[in-house]
Write an enzyme that holds these catalytic residues in place. Structure first.
Site, PDB file in Angstrom:
ATOM      1  N   HIS A 302       0.839  -1.200   0.000  1.00 48.36           N
ATOM      2  CA  HIS A 302       0.000   0.000   0.000  1.00 48.36           C
ATOM      3  C   HIS A 302       0.874   1.250   0.000  1.00 48.36           C
ATOM      4  O   HIS A 302       1.726   1.400   0.871  1.00 48.36           O
ATOM      5  CB  HIS A 302      -0.873   0.024   1.254  1.00 48.36           C
ATOM      6  CG  HIS A 302      -1.868  -1.082   1.333  1.00 48.36           C
ATOM      7  ND1 HIS A 302      -2.030  -1.863   2.456  1.00 48.36           N
ATOM      8  CD2 HIS A 302      -2.770  -1.551   0.427  1.00 48.36           C
ATOM      9  CE1 HIS A 302      -2.985  -2.750   2.254  1.00 48.36           C
ATOM     10  NE2 HIS A 302      -3.451  -2.580   1.030  1.00 48.36           N
ATOM     11  N   PHE A 455       4.523  -0.508   4.857  1.00 44.96           N
ATOM     12  CA  PHE A 455       5.244  -1.719   5.294  1.00 44.96           C
ATOM     13  C   PHE A 455       4.381  -2.974   5.110  1.00 44.96           C
ATOM     14  O   PHE A 455       4.492  -3.909   5.889  1.00 44.96           O
ATOM     15  CB  PHE A 455       5.697  -1.671   6.765  1.00 44.96           C
ATOM     16  CG  PHE A 455       6.173  -0.358   7.300  1.00 44.96           C
ATOM     17  CD1 PHE A 455       6.662   0.634   6.474  1.00 44.96           C
ATOM     18  CD2 PHE A 455       6.141  -0.119   8.653  1.00 44.96           C
ATOM     19  CE1 PHE A 455       7.115   1.854   6.985  1.00 44.96           C
ATOM     20  CE2 PHE A 455       6.586   1.087   9.180  1.00 44.96           C
ATOM     21  CZ  PHE A 455       7.066   2.076   8.346  1.00 44.96           C
ATOM     22  N   HIS A 456       3.551  -3.018   4.079  1.00 47.22           N
ATOM     23  CA  HIS A 456       2.611  -4.123   3.891  1.00 47.22           C
ATOM     24  C   HIS A 456       3.005  -5.013   2.708  1.00 47.22           C
ATOM     25  O   HIS A 456       2.141  -5.521   1.996  1.00 47.22           O
ATOM     26  CB  HIS A 456       1.194  -3.586   3.690  1.00 47.22           C
ATOM     27  CG  HIS A 456       0.673  -2.830   4.861  1.00 47.22           C
ATOM     28  ND1 HIS A 456      -0.456  -2.017   4.794  1.00 47.22           N
ATOM     29  CD2 HIS A 456       1.112  -2.744   6.141  1.00 47.22           C
ATOM     30  CE1 HIS A 456      -0.665  -1.466   5.981  1.00 47.22           C
ATOM     31  NE2 HIS A 456       0.271  -1.901   6.808  1.00 47.22           N
ATOM     32  N   THR A 457       4.274  -5.241   2.510  1.00 45.70           N
ATOM     33  CA  THR A 457       4.753  -6.065   1.410  1.00 45.70           C
ATOM     34  C   THR A 457       4.139  -7.462   1.467  1.00 45.70           C
ATOM     35  O   THR A 457       4.164  -8.109   2.507  1.00 45.70           O
ATOM     36  CB  THR A 457       6.283  -6.200   1.472  1.00 45.70           C
ATOM     37  OG1 THR A 457       6.859  -4.938   1.769  1.00 45.70           O
ATOM     38  CG2 THR A 457       6.829  -6.718   0.157  1.00 45.70           C
TER      39      THR A 457
END
Length: 521
Positions: A302, A455-457
């Site tokens: 995101h 930080f939503h890899t």
């Protein structure tokens, strides 16, 4: 406590080996030992115990780019004006749950129905809900949608910061509906956040799942050990080569190895072990063990605009909670079926280096960060060099899709409108970054310059049955026995939320799947 520090303390084999001690691995180790199996949990980072910055929720930003962060970067593109974007990933027991912002949010139910629609059979919301509930200890107790007495404590702020209250109330003035619980029946609205915080202390996956059972005889937790390659016999994964005391050793699994290294390091280990696109592997002279072209593809994250900064009329109250406290979920366009935009407040200044360098952020400043939870851009991860320390390229392709840029422009404009609401009357003393209202073209430039990461890899070893799927719906790696994945890499479509809750749910369900498989061997 069952913490191993040397090769001499390890057994040659365990029933299960779990690689990675983060949101997925902590769950797997706990649930497999609950069932009586012997488990070796291997974590590359150090123990999380006694680290003040991990325990104090207000200090989480200081943990990025430090000793508990892998220090990865997203590669630059023209869409973000050639900037390198840091992507924090926890290198410590608890993984990213030990360095993140402690948000507990699982998005819209249709996110999981969409997983099933693209080939993750059986992963619709109704099927996932019991596993969401199993991990929760929600402060309001059990409901049809929320769990109680689970390992992860979840609370709202007991004393919200004035900036958090202003964000919630200002959004309501602008027409966003109020919502009591964003993990309840409706997620659209302005609300106080759900946090993995209790009594002012971070409640990480390690604290919830591992610390209470660390003295079990059937659990061994090995920290400071980097995984190198997987070992195979015929079509079965049987061992892991990893570094202990500075030297490689090999440890075997009687039943199964579970990868929970996250959406960067899980595909990295697969590729270094010869599991991936044959063309990519041959380019690096890595022998092909299993041809799976989808490894490293389908990377999603995101985009976050960091951030819209405002001048405060007076010194702000001391920071509390995670430095935020409230959030908004709303639609960039009225015709959308569910919210695609998300914003949270920051009890101080917040800016990527390029924004900080171009604006005066001195004095008393607070911020609101809008981001896109309904992003469409898709990227990739690839090895540039073989080996566990080899260079990699991680590319989310932020803003490659025009819809993503359009939505974030709408998000920035909405956040700037907040300054004019009654809720911000006692706080707002002027714009800081940007320094004033912007035209459409100027807002686009600001979004490109300020684009950062939530930080939503995820998605780099996706679940499904098509040619690019890496695991099947039971989370086994295609073409292999004895190897499963239980982390964000298996997510086929990024959900409209922070990824800690979905990954915890995935691992809770993965434990049941792995144990059922082992019982039938």
């Amino acid at each position: 406590m069952a913490y191993a520090r040397a090769a001499s303390e390890l057994q040659p084999a365990y029933d299960f080996i779990v690689l990675g001690g983060g949101s997925g691995g902590s769950v797997m180790a706990r649930r497999l030992t609950d069932a009586g199996a012997t488990v070796l949990l291997i974590e590359a980072g150090p123990l999380d115990l006694g680290v003040a910055a991990i325990e104090d929720p207000t200090k989480w930003v200081s943990l990025t780019r430090g000793p508990y962060d892998w220090g990865y970067d997203y590669a630059p593109t023209a869409h973000v004006r050639g900037r390198v974007i840091g992507i924090p990933r926890g290198k410590v027991l608890g993984g990213s749950s030990s360095i993140n912002a402690m948000m507990w949010y699982r998005g819209h139910p249709s996110d999981y129905d969409a997983w099933e629609a693209v080939g993750a059979t059986g992963w619709n919301f109704a099927s996932c809900l019991p596993y969401f509930k199993r991990c929760e200890d929600w402060e309001d107790g059990e409901t049809d949608l929320r769990g109680a007495s689970g390992p992860l404590r979840i609370e709202r702020s007991a004393d919200p910061h004035p900036v958090a209250i202003a964000l919630r109330d200002g959004a309501i003035e602008l027409g966003v509906p109020p919502v009591d619980d964003p993990n309840g029946p409706i997620n659209e609205g302005a609300t106080l956040s759900n946090f993995n915080i209790a009594a002012g202390t971070r409640w990480s996956s390690a604290r919830g799942y591992l610390h209470p059972v660390a003295d079990r005889d059937n659990l061994t937790i090995l920290t400071g050990s980097l995984a190198i390659t997987l070992g195979f016999e015929s079509n079965r994964c049987v061992s892991i080569s990893h570094i202990v005391d500075g030297a490689p050793i090999t440890t075997r699994a009687h039943k199964e190895i579970i990868l929970a290294l996250g959406a960067i390091d899980t595909p990295r280990l697969l590729l270094n072990s010869g599991i991936g696109d044959p063309d990519d592997l041959q380019r690096l002279s890595i022998p092909v063990s299993v041809p799976l072209p989808g490894v490293g593809k389908n990377l999603q994250d995101h985009p976050l605009v960091r951030a819209v900064n405002f001048r405060a009329k007076a010194p702000l109250a001391p920071m509390r909670d995670n430095g935020g406290g409230s959030m908004i979920n709303w639609k960039s366009r009225p015709d959308l079926e569910k919210p695609d935009l998300h914003a949270f407040c920051i009890q101080g200044r917040s800016a990527v280096p390029e924004i900080a360098a171009a604006h005066d952020l001195s004095g008393d400043v607070f911020a609101v960060a809008p981001g896109l939870m309904g992003s469409k851009s898709i990227g990739y991860l690839k090895l540039l060099e073989a080996g566990p320390g080899g260079r990699i390229e991680v590319q989310p392709n932020y803003l490659a899709e025009q819809d993503d840029l359009d939505a974030l422009v709408a998000g920035v404009e909405f956040v700037m409108d907040l300054a004019g609401t009654n809720a911000f009357a006692d706080l707002f003393a002027g714009y800081a970054a940007p320094a004033g209202r912007l035209s459409r073209a100027e807002t686009e430039v600001f979004v490109r310059n300020a684009c950062s990461t939530f930080f939503h890899t995820c998605g780099t070893a996706k679940m499904g049955t098509d040619a690019n799927a890496v695991v099947d719906p039971s989370l086994q790696v295609h073409g292999l026995e004895g190897l499963s994945i239980a982390d964000a890499s298996v997510i086929p479509l990024i959900p409209t939320c922070n990824t800690h809750a979905p990954v915890t749910m995935i691992a809770e369900r993965a434990a049941d799947l792995v144990l059922a498989r082992a019982a039938n061997v």
